[in-house]
Design an enzyme around this catalytic site. Structure first.
Site, PDB file in Angstrom:
ATOM      1  N   LYS A  76      10.645  -1.139  18.638  1.00 37.59           N
ATOM      2  CA  LYS A  76       9.922  -1.087  17.363  1.00 37.59           C
ATOM      3  C   LYS A  76       8.664  -0.234  17.524  1.00 37.59           C
ATOM      4  CE  LYS A  76       8.151  -4.344  13.841  1.00 37.59           C
ATOM      5  NZ  LYS A  76       7.954  -5.787  13.550  1.00 37.59           N
ATOM      6  N   SER A 171       9.693  -7.717   9.477  1.00 39.07           N
ATOM      7  CA  SER A 171       9.349  -6.296   9.448  1.00 39.07           C
ATOM      8  C   SER A 171      10.083  -5.466  10.520  1.00 39.07           C
ATOM      9  CB  SER A 171       7.841  -6.127   9.674  1.00 39.07           C
ATOM     10  OG  SER A 171       7.467  -6.651  10.946  1.00 39.07           O
ATOM     11  N   SER A 195       9.469 -11.998  11.773  1.00 36.54           N
ATOM     12  CA  SER A 195       9.807 -10.579  11.641  1.00 36.54           C
ATOM     13  C   SER A 195      10.944 -10.094  12.529  1.00 36.54           C
ATOM     14  CB  SER A 195       8.565  -9.721  11.909  1.00 36.54           C
ATOM     15  OG  SER A 195       7.684  -9.779  10.821  1.00 36.54           O
TER      16      SER A 195
END
Length: 523
Positions: A76, A171, A195
């Protein structure tokens, strides 16, 4: 090969059935074939191929570094990576290249993993849809699956730009989409209030949030220091355990990591859940829960009961205050953490030069989106002298009550809690954006954020397909530092659930053609 589990591919690499370079090239080809998903912000093709070549040399010498050697992984884009742009999907950090690796990234590289790219997210990881970053929203691979398209009667062509494509959740939506679409075998996400688990549920993959303090946060650009945990996304529970074994353990650079040594474990192949007690929190049966998710949750409880486990209803009485408490604390810590982005030391700097104050204000106005600025504003309000006791201190006290609820349940003999991960399956993007980020986050984090506030390990496991042919995930919450028990139970459940594999044959065929063309050109 691309659809295989990490351990299966690791075995194939060791036996010479495929080379790290071939595997890397196949993944890179598939990334290009699935570009419409927007899962990646940066594809590190040259770096990945170089790392694959180094791995290949080790295999030839018989000096493999372990199960991750030669395995393509994604990270990420809020984890620092040496020499590779790290943006947090924000104008504030666009062009920022860190001088060091996050500890978890370094641990993966030390084991020979191949970093294939940095994945998309909500700006600074603030969101539950992976729709609010500057690089655009991430599309759920299941939008183009045979299962979903057949149910909806839609054309499966990737070029079809209709408005029916689905959000990934967030996210860490880029990482979930990357694993789900077979472009890598594992990915790092971050998990502050769900997330990692939320997009895992929507994308049909396994999402693990380890116990707070088990995995280092050093190099993870912070959102909420007291809740942030690096998360793991894989296609099966065994793979999550393998990656956890590499990442867990004390880090001198992160004082919140535990001092006790961590012993990597391999999950048993034969599992008996007959002596376990599974808790079903009654407060999680809420009005917004879809009938389909409720049905899947009930069936899962029946599976455990039929296998001899004791399944009981339990109470987490402060659940109703949980999401409000979470948002107060989250906003307060966000306001503190975002103060470092002032345009003076690194990141975006405005051209406004009338004064230091005007440059500072213009930098933050230009660098942050409305969501981030809104959370900063809320957080600073909660932290004002006249509001500090009323909001921040009170929320901290409620957080302790929420954590105590879990302590009491586990002290009563419950081994693992079974809950939904999300209220329903993934929704179309056009429907998702009808509500603002804050409203959506309050809905989507409802089942997940309590584990972060309590510091407990939790995992989302893909369980079944909805009537639309979309994934529904269930969440297991375990005792602190009992990842072995949590993942063992999750593995047993995964085997019973028999979740179907994502059918993206059109994308896979296209990627194979690209890969073979590339290999033939290079030979």
């Amino acid at each position: 090969m691309l659809r295989a589990a990490l351990r299966e591919v690791s075995t194939a690499l060791k036996e010479g059935q495929v080379s790290p370079t071939e595997l890397c090239q196949r993944c890179l080809s598939l990334i290009k074939a699935t570009k419409c998903l927007n899962a990646y912000i940066t594809v590190t093709e040259d770096t990945a191929l170089r790392q694959a070549e180094e791995s290949e040399k080790r295999y030839r010498r018989g000096q493999s570094l372990g199960d991750l050697d030669g395995i393509p992984v994604a990270v990420k884009d809020n984890f620092s990576t040496t020499g590779i742009e790290t943006t947090c999907a924000s104008n504030m950090l666009k062009g920022y290249i860190p001088p060091y690796n996050a500890t978890v990234v370094q641990k993966l590289l030390d084991q020979g993993a191949v970093l294939i790219g940095k994945t998309n997210l909500d700006e600074f990881a603030m969101g539950s849809g992976s729709t609010d970053g500057i690089f655009g929203p991430v599309r759920n691979p299941w939008s183009y699956s045979k299962q979903y398209r057949e149910k909806c009667g839609q054309n499966s062509h990737l070029e079809n730009e209709d408005s029916s494509w689905l959000i990934t959740g967030g996210s860490s939506g880029g990482s979930a989409a990357a694993v789900s679409s077979f472009t890598c075998f594992a990915a790092l996400g971050s998990d502050t209030g769900g997330s990692t688990r939320n997009p895992a549920a929507h994308c049909g993959v396994v999402g693990l949030k380890p116990t707070y303090g088990l995995v280092s946060r050093h190099g993870l650009i912070p959102l909420v220091n007291s809740m942030d945990v690096p998360g793991i996304l894989t296609r099966c529970v065994d793979d999550a355990a393998t990656v956890l074994g590499v990442l867990a353990g004390h880090d001198p650079k992160d004082s919140t990591t535990v001092q006790d040594p961590f012993n990597p474990f391999k999950l048993p192949s034969v599992i008996d859940v007959g002596k376990l007690c599974i808790g079903i929190p009654k407060e999680y049966h809420i009005p917004g829960l879809s009938s389909e998710t409720l049905k899947v949750w009930s069936k899962a409880a029946d599976l455990f009961e039929n296998a001899g486990a004791r399944v009981i209803e339990v109470s987490l009485p402060h659940t109703c205050y949980s999401i409000v408490c979470y948002h107060v604390l989250c906003a307060a810590e966000v306001a503190s953490n975002m103060a470092r982005f002032d345009g003076l030391e690194y990141g975006h700097r405005s051209n406004m030069d009338k004064s230091t104050e005007s440059m500072y204000a213009a930098t933050r106005r230009e660098g942050f989106n409305d969501v981030v600025r809104g959370r900063i504003l809320s957080g600073n309000y909660f932290l004002l002298k006249q509001n500090y006791e009323k909001y921040f201190i009170k929320a901290q006290k409620v957080r302790r009550l929420i954590a105590n609820d879990f302590v009491n349940v586990f002290s009563s003999g419950v081994d693992v809690l079974l809950t939904p991960t999300t209220l329903r399956d993934a929704v179309p993007y056009v429907e998702f954006i009808k509500e603002d980020n804050r409203t959506r986050s309050a809905q989507d984090d409802i089942f997940t954020q309590a584990a972060n506030m309590s510091g407990l390990p939790a995992a989302s496991i893909p369980t079944a397909l909805s009537e639309k042919g979309l994934p529904i995930g269930l969440q297991f919450v375990g005792r602190a530092f009992q990842e072995l028990q949590l993942l063992t139970v999750a593995k047993w459940f995964e085997k019973q659930a028999k979740f179907p594999i994502l059918q993206l044959q059109e994308m896979l065929d296209h990627a194979d053609a690209l890969s073979h063309q590339k290999i033939s050109l290079s030979s």
